[in-house]
Design a protein around this motif. Structure first.
Motif, mmCIF file in Angstrom:
data_model
loop_
_atom_site.group_PDB
_atom_site.id
_atom_site.type_symbol
_atom_site.label_atom_id
_atom_site.label_comp_id
_atom_site.label_asym_id
_atom_site.label_seq_id
_atom_site.Cartn_x
_atom_site.Cartn_y
_atom_site.Cartn_z
ATOM 1 N N ALA A 155 0.814 -1.108 0.061
ATOM 2 C CA ALA A 155 0.047 0.094 0.081
ATOM 3 C C ALA A 155 0.774 1.110 0.047
ATOM 4 C CB ALA A 155 -0.794 0.101 1.021
ATOM 5 N N HIS A 156 1.800 1.232 0.860
ATOM 6 C CA HIS A 156 3.076 2.591 0.841
ATOM 7 C C HIS A 156 3.584 2.651 -0.326
ATOM 8 C CE1 HIS A 156 6.665 4.323 2.678
ATOM 9 N NE2 HIS A 156 5.989 5.224 2.304
ATOM 10 N N LEU A 157 4.289 1.484 -0.986
ATOM 11 C CA LEU A 157 4.482 1.730 -2.444
ATOM 12 C C LEU A 157 3.752 2.272 -3.299
ATOM 13 C CD1 LEU A 157 6.423 1.265 -4.930
ATOM 14 C CD2 LEU A 157 5.941 -1.354 -4.836
ATOM 15 N N SER A 158 2.428 1.658 -3.550
ATOM 16 C CA SER A 158 1.276 1.809 -4.349
ATOM 17 C C SER A 158 0.990 3.461 -4.342
ATOM 18 C CB SER A 158 0.007 1.226 -4.064
ATOM 19 O OG SER A 158 0.345 -0.051 -4.521
ATOM 20 N N ASN A 159 1.028 3.892 -3.102
ATOM 21 C CA ASN A 159 0.473 5.318 -2.765
ATOM 22 C C ASN A 159 1.480 6.310 -3.297
ATOM 23 O OD1 ASN A 159 -1.890 4.789 -1.482
ATOM 24 N ND2 ASN A 159 -0.937 4.604 0.548
ATOM 25 N N GLN A 160 3.066 6.040 -3.014
ATOM 26 C CA GLN A 160 3.941 6.857 -3.498
ATOM 27 C C GLN A 160 4.070 6.812 -4.867
ATOM 28 O OE1 GLN A 160 7.912 6.068 -1.553
ATOM 29 N NE2 GLN A 160 7.422 7.655 -0.321
ATOM 30 N N PHE A 161 3.811 5.585 -5.603
ATOM 31 C CA PHE A 161 3.894 5.420 -6.987
ATOM 32 C C PHE A 161 3.179 6.395 -7.622
ATOM 33 C CE2 PHE A 161 3.241 3.413 -11.281
ATOM 34 C CZ PHE A 161 4.509 2.754 -11.524
ATOM 35 N N LYS A 162 1.655 6.314 -7.160
ATOM 36 C CA LYS A 162 0.617 7.007 -7.704
ATOM 37 C C LYS A 162 0.895 8.535 -7.620
ATOM 38 C CE LYS A 162 -4.419 7.422 -8.301
ATOM 39 N NZ LYS A 162 -5.067 6.618 -8.846
ATOM 40 N N LYS A 163 1.377 8.777 -6.326
ATOM 41 C CA LYS A 163 1.687 10.068 -6.088
ATOM 42 C C LYS A 163 2.609 10.834 -7.191
ATOM 43 C CE LYS A 163 1.703 11.517 -1.658
ATOM 44 N NZ LYS A 163 2.118 11.643 -0.288
ATOM 45 N N VAL A 164 3.693 10.246 -7.537
ATOM 46 C CA VAL A 164 4.743 10.489 -8.513
ATOM 47 C C VAL A 164 4.401 10.419 -9.609
ATOM 48 C CG1 VAL A 164 6.908 9.983 -9.208
ATOM 49 C CG2 VAL A 164 6.544 9.909 -6.726
ATOM 50 N N THR A 165 3.764 9.297 -10.213
ATOM 51 C CA THR A 165 3.450 9.089 -11.705
ATOM 52 C C THR A 165 1.977 9.381 -12.083
ATOM 53 O OG1 THR A 165 2.754 6.782 -11.301
ATOM 54 C CG2 THR A 165 5.202 7.063 -11.683
ATOM 55 N N GLY A 166 1.167 9.248 -11.166
ATOM 56 C CA GLY A 166 -0.027 9.716 -11.394
ATOM 57 C C GLY A 166 -0.926 8.393 -11.789
ATOM 58 N N GLN A 167 -0.415 7.223 -11.817
ATOM 59 C CA GLN A 167 -0.947 6.200 -12.236
ATOM 60 C C GLN A 167 -0.654 5.037 -10.912
ATOM 61 O OE1 GLN A 167 1.319 5.207 -15.441
ATOM 62 N NE2 GLN A 167 0.165 6.473 -16.892
ATOM 63 N N SER A 168 -1.458 3.997 -11.119
ATOM 64 C CA SER A 168 -1.323 2.990 -9.769
ATOM 65 C C SER A 168 -0.395 1.940 -10.499
ATOM 66 C CB SER A 168 -2.654 2.133 -9.817
ATOM 67 O OG SER A 168 -3.035 1.329 -10.798
ATOM 68 N N PRO A 169 0.330 1.168 -9.577
ATOM 69 C CA PRO A 169 1.342 0.235 -10.385
ATOM 70 C C PRO A 169 0.699 -1.000 -11.252
ATOM 71 C CG PRO A 169 1.836 0.354 -7.945
ATOM 72 C CD PRO A 169 0.262 1.053 -8.223
ATOM 73 N N SER A 170 -0.558 -1.083 -10.872
ATOM 74 C CA SER A 170 -1.169 -2.193 -11.667
ATOM 75 C C SER A 170 -1.353 -1.506 -13.131
ATOM 76 C CB SER A 170 -2.596 -2.766 -11.115
ATOM 77 O OG SER A 170 -3.462 -1.749 -10.871
#
Length: 186
Positions: A155-170
């Motif tokens: 969840a922490h990775l996914s939140n940061q990923f979305k914050k930086v890229t604007g997309q979810s990892p999936s």
């Protein structure tokens, strides 16, 4: 004599530097990411020639001590995130401080002054770039990627990923798979 080189981040860069040193008949004792050690002291003219030759390859010979230290910080972070699968035994700030033998507060303030972003933001950006690579390689699941990049949870990775890229990892993974399929059909 130690010389510091900006943007020297790969084996290919090391080979370019080695080639330039040989052209100028300079003998080195070591070539590492961002740093070379030359046996002899070199004249200002020779140093300027090396600087010019490296610039053609997109590399920059550093003179300023602040820039040199900031480049060392970036290299430690890059090495830690991109080239090491080991989980550091200490937190990032202690790791960087120990590796460079400077107080972390000093390093942090210097980095922010020179780069205009905090070390923490730089680390996050690199971790997300590494996560993107690992997602596209499709060899690890998100739990393994989160663990490898030292996130407390998916969840922490996914939140940061979305914050930086604007997309979810999936979503990012799906885009990568579509691109791969399109390339296979060409």
């Amino acid at each position: 004599m130690k010389l510091y080189i900006k943007y020297m981040v790969s084996l290919r860069c090391k080979l370019m530097v080695k080639s330039e040193l040989e052209k100028l008949d300079l003998h080195y004792t070591s070539i590492e990411m961002g740093m070379i050690e030359i046996k002899e002291n070199i004249t200002n003219e020779l140093k300027q020639q090396l600087k010019t030759n490296l610039a053609v390859s997109g590399l920059e010979l550093l003179d300023d001590q602040k820039s040199i230290l900031v480049d060392k910080i970036k290299n430690v972070i890059s090495e830690m995130i991109h080239y090491s699968d080991e989980v550091p035994k200490v937190n990032y700030s202690d790791f960087i401080s120990e590796k460079l033998d400077y107080d972390y507060t000093y390093l942090s303030n210097l980095f922010s002054e020179v780069k205009g972003i905090t070390i923490q933001h730089f680390i996050i950006n690199h971790k997300i770039e590494r996560a993107k690579e690992l997602i596209l390689y499709d060899e690890l699941d998100l739990t393994e990627i989160a663990y490898r990049l030292h996130y407390s949870s998916v969840a922490h990775l996914s939140n940061q990923f979305k914050k930086v890229t604007g997309q979810s990892p999936s979503f990012y993974k799906k885009i990568g798979q579509k691109r791969k399929k399109n390339l296979e059909h060409l």
